[in-house]
Design a protein around this motif. Sequence first.
Motif, PDB file in Angstrom:
ATOM      1  N   VAL A 214       0.694  -1.322  -0.033  1.00 23.88           N
ATOM      2  CA  VAL A 214       0.028   0.000   0.015  1.00 23.88           C
ATOM      3  C   VAL A 214       0.805   1.224  -0.096  1.00 23.88           C
ATOM      4  CG1 VAL A 214      -1.653   1.436   1.603  1.00 23.88           C
ATOM      5  CG2 VAL A 214      -2.164  -1.065   1.141  1.00 23.88           C
ATOM      6  N   THR A 215       0.412   2.269  -0.951  1.00 25.80           N
ATOM      7  CA  THR A 215       1.155   3.337  -0.877  1.00 25.80           C
ATOM      8  C   THR A 215       0.009   4.400  -0.955  1.00 25.80           C
ATOM      9  OG1 THR A 215       3.180   2.975  -2.366  1.00 25.80           O
ATOM     10  CG2 THR A 215       2.624   5.188  -2.131  1.00 25.80           C
ATOM     11  N   VAL A 221      -4.648   9.893  -7.851  1.00 24.39           N
ATOM     12  CA  VAL A 221      -3.587   9.511  -8.849  1.00 24.39           C
ATOM     13  C   VAL A 221      -4.199   8.453 -10.063  1.00 24.39           C
ATOM     14  CG1 VAL A 221      -1.653  10.112  -7.577  1.00 24.39           C
ATOM     15  CG2 VAL A 221      -2.586   7.681  -7.704  1.00 24.39           C
ATOM     16  N   ASP A 222      -3.493   8.233 -11.210  1.00 21.81           N
ATOM     17  CA  ASP A 222      -3.757   7.115 -11.849  1.00 21.81           C
ATOM     18  C   ASP A 222      -2.863   6.043 -11.445  1.00 21.81           C
ATOM     19  OD1 ASP A 222      -2.614   5.376 -14.283  1.00 21.81           O
ATOM     20  OD2 ASP A 222      -4.586   6.153 -15.044  1.00 21.81           O
ATOM     21  N   ASP A 225       0.041   4.945 -13.834  1.00 26.92           N
ATOM     22  CA  ASP A 225       1.146   5.906 -13.641  1.00 26.92           C
ATOM     23  C   ASP A 225       2.029   6.055 -12.409  1.00 26.92           C
ATOM     24  OD1 ASP A 225       0.384   6.370 -16.386  1.00 26.92           O
ATOM     25  OD2 ASP A 225      -0.634   8.123 -15.820  1.00 26.92           O
ATOM     26  N   ALA A 226       1.124   5.815 -11.299  1.00 30.80           N
ATOM     27  CA  ALA A 226       2.029   5.924  -9.997  1.00 30.80           C
ATOM     28  C   ALA A 226       2.720   4.802  -9.898  1.00 30.80           C
ATOM     29  CB  ALA A 226       0.854   5.997  -9.022  1.00 30.80           C
ATOM     30  N   LYS A 227       2.348   3.558 -10.384  1.00 28.71           N
ATOM     31  CA  LYS A 227       3.364   2.482 -10.135  1.00 28.71           C
ATOM     32  C   LYS A 227       4.508   2.515 -10.896  1.00 28.71           C
ATOM     33  CE  LYS A 227      -0.515  -0.879  -9.046  1.00 28.71           C
ATOM     34  NZ  LYS A 227      -1.305  -2.104  -9.600  1.00 28.71           N
ATOM     35  N   ARG A 228       4.272   3.033 -12.022  1.00 30.20           N
ATOM     36  CA  ARG A 228       5.665   3.410 -12.939  1.00 30.20           C
ATOM     37  C   ARG A 228       6.637   4.299 -12.253  1.00 30.20           C
ATOM     38  NH1 ARG A 228       1.947   2.320 -17.362  1.00 30.20           N
ATOM     39  NH2 ARG A 228       1.052   4.495 -17.243  1.00 30.20           N
ATOM     40  N   HIS A 229       6.044   5.228 -11.772  1.00 28.58           N
ATOM     41  CA  HIS A 229       6.864   6.290 -10.961  1.00 28.58           C
ATOM     42  C   HIS A 229       7.404   5.589  -9.770  1.00 28.58           C
ATOM     43  CE1 HIS A 229       8.193  10.027  -9.096  1.00 28.58           C
ATOM     44  NE2 HIS A 229       7.606   9.554  -7.941  1.00 28.58           N
ATOM     45  N   LEU A 230       6.818   4.491  -8.930  1.00 30.60           N
ATOM     46  CA  LEU A 230       7.625   3.747  -8.075  1.00 30.60           C
ATOM     47  C   LEU A 230       8.643   2.988  -8.386  1.00 30.60           C
ATOM     48  CD1 LEU A 230       4.408   2.578  -6.049  1.00 30.60           C
ATOM     49  CD2 LEU A 230       6.023   4.584  -5.192  1.00 30.60           C
ATOM     50  N   LEU A 231       8.389   2.539  -9.558  1.00 31.55           N
ATOM     51  CA  LEU A 231       9.547   1.632 -10.171  1.00 31.55           C
ATOM     52  C   LEU A 231      10.797   2.527 -10.528  1.00 31.55           C
ATOM     53  CD1 LEU A 231       7.482  -0.546 -12.598  1.00 31.55           C
ATOM     54  CD2 LEU A 231       8.721  -1.212 -10.773  1.00 31.55           C
ATOM     55  N   PHE A 276       1.189  -7.168  -5.343  1.00 31.40           N
ATOM     56  CA  PHE A 276      -0.020  -6.963  -5.452  1.00 31.40           C
ATOM     57  C   PHE A 276      -0.227  -5.588  -4.652  1.00 31.40           C
ATOM     58  CE2 PHE A 276      -4.557  -6.886  -3.565  1.00 31.40           C
ATOM     59  CZ  PHE A 276      -5.132  -6.057  -4.831  1.00 31.40           C
ATOM     60  N   HIS A 277       0.001  -4.521  -5.546  1.00 34.37           N
ATOM     61  CA  HIS A 277       0.200  -2.971  -4.773  1.00 34.37           C
ATOM     62  C   HIS A 277      -1.075  -2.240  -5.266  1.00 34.37           C
ATOM     63  CE1 HIS A 277       3.182  -0.460  -2.889  1.00 34.37           C
ATOM     64  NE2 HIS A 277       2.353   0.516  -3.449  1.00 34.37           N
ATOM     65  N   CYS A 278      -1.351  -1.521  -4.086  1.00 31.93           N
ATOM     66  CA  CYS A 278      -2.595  -0.588  -4.189  1.00 31.93           C
ATOM     67  C   CYS A 278      -2.139   0.919  -3.960  1.00 31.93           C
ATOM     68  CB  CYS A 278      -3.733  -1.095  -3.348  1.00 31.93           C
ATOM     69  SG  CYS A 278      -4.639  -2.719  -3.582  1.00 31.93           S
ATOM     70  N   ILE A 279      -2.344   1.878  -4.829  1.00 31.50           N
ATOM     71  CA  ILE A 279      -1.698   3.021  -4.595  1.00 31.50           C
ATOM     72  C   ILE A 279      -2.929   4.198  -5.104  1.00 31.50           C
ATOM     73  CG2 ILE A 279      -0.774   3.149  -6.975  1.00 31.50           C
ATOM     74  CD1 ILE A 279       1.598   4.713  -5.845  1.00 31.50           C
ATOM     75  N   GLY A 280      -2.772   5.265  -4.059  1.00 26.98           N
ATOM     76  CA  GLY A 280      -3.777   6.261  -4.365  1.00 26.98           C
ATOM     77  C   GLY A 280      -4.230   7.020  -2.896  1.00 26.98           C
ATOM     78  N   THR A 281      -5.345   7.628  -2.920  1.00 28.31           N
ATOM     79  CA  THR A 281      -5.823   8.209  -1.761  1.00 28.31           C
ATOM     80  C   THR A 281      -6.486   6.996  -0.900  1.00 28.31           C
ATOM     81  OG1 THR A 281      -8.214   8.579  -2.832  1.00 28.31           O
ATOM     82  CG2 THR A 281      -6.354  10.310  -2.755  1.00 28.31           C
TER      83      THR A 281
END
Length: 339
Positions: A214-215, A221-222, A225-231, A276-281
């Motif tokens: 979780v982030t 966020v999309d 796109d946010a996962k690509r930023h994490l990478l 399995f990663h969930c990201i956003g508000t």
Amino acid sequence: DQVQFAEQAGLRAVWFMDSTTRWAGAPSDVARFDPWSLIPAIATFTNRISLGTLAMPPGRRNPEIAARQIATSDRISDGRVEITLSTGDESVVRNREGQGRLVSGEGVARMIEELEVLRSLWHNERTDYKGEFVEIEDAVCEPKPEFPIPVWMQLGWGPQRLAHEIVKHAYGFTIPLHAVSNELVRIQLARLREACFDSGRSPAELRSSRVVGVTLTEVEVDPEDAKRHLLATADPRTRHLLDSTGPTVHSHLRRYWPDFTPEQYRFEDYFLTNEFHCIGTAEQVADQILAGTHELGIEEAVIWPHGRLHSWQPDCIKTQGDMVERIAKELVPSLRRAR
């Protein structure tokens, strides 16, 4: 403080990583506490929350010693201890621990032998056991646990035998972090239901959970796109370590699940095959978690703050307390509202 936040927020349990040399793509010099030293200490300033580990692979701990550590923790915590077992670990970790690579099927067999030894020590006055991998004579565990120890097992992606062993031996199962595809999870859940039918055990008796990275962000966020930023912002050491272990994990997944696994390993596919990663508000993450748990019939989410990729990095360690507080105050209420 972080565990107290979790307890105050009403979370059922906190699990600690069981790692002896390194973990989750982090360098070997990253600080980590031994869980069976940490759990008794935390038990003294918590009252309700369960305390456990994720996860103990076969061969990591001498089962005679582990039985006493777990029983002691159970006594100190007034019966709030639970454990998770797995069938193996990354080969680079096993090499660092002085263990050889587990051949196909060996991890399941060894895990079951170690569990049988643990339970014998917890219930019998003395234990003699001679298996293929574990052998002990005239062993004693005192004091014994005051309450039955819930044993979870990781639902891995290898031998079909594992589903039957989970149904036979486990209190519950947990879907590991690298199980990304919901469709693949559905197939594994169907295997478990079939194993329940074969054994006569009701599927409703098996507790279920899924590990989720979780982030939390401040604004919507999309997620892709946010996962690509994490990478793109991953520490170079993380990429080096994951590139050293990733091909092994990839080949394993490719062997059993070719329809869900890219033909070649690429770091850029990390969130497709490894986490399995969930990201956003909080609201976005709640929706993503429920789509991968509740909507599949899975009861609980095991939330990993920052996820595997970033959690060990200094900036994330520094803000870990803030992240846990946000999870408790924002994400947990969002999950409850969404359900």
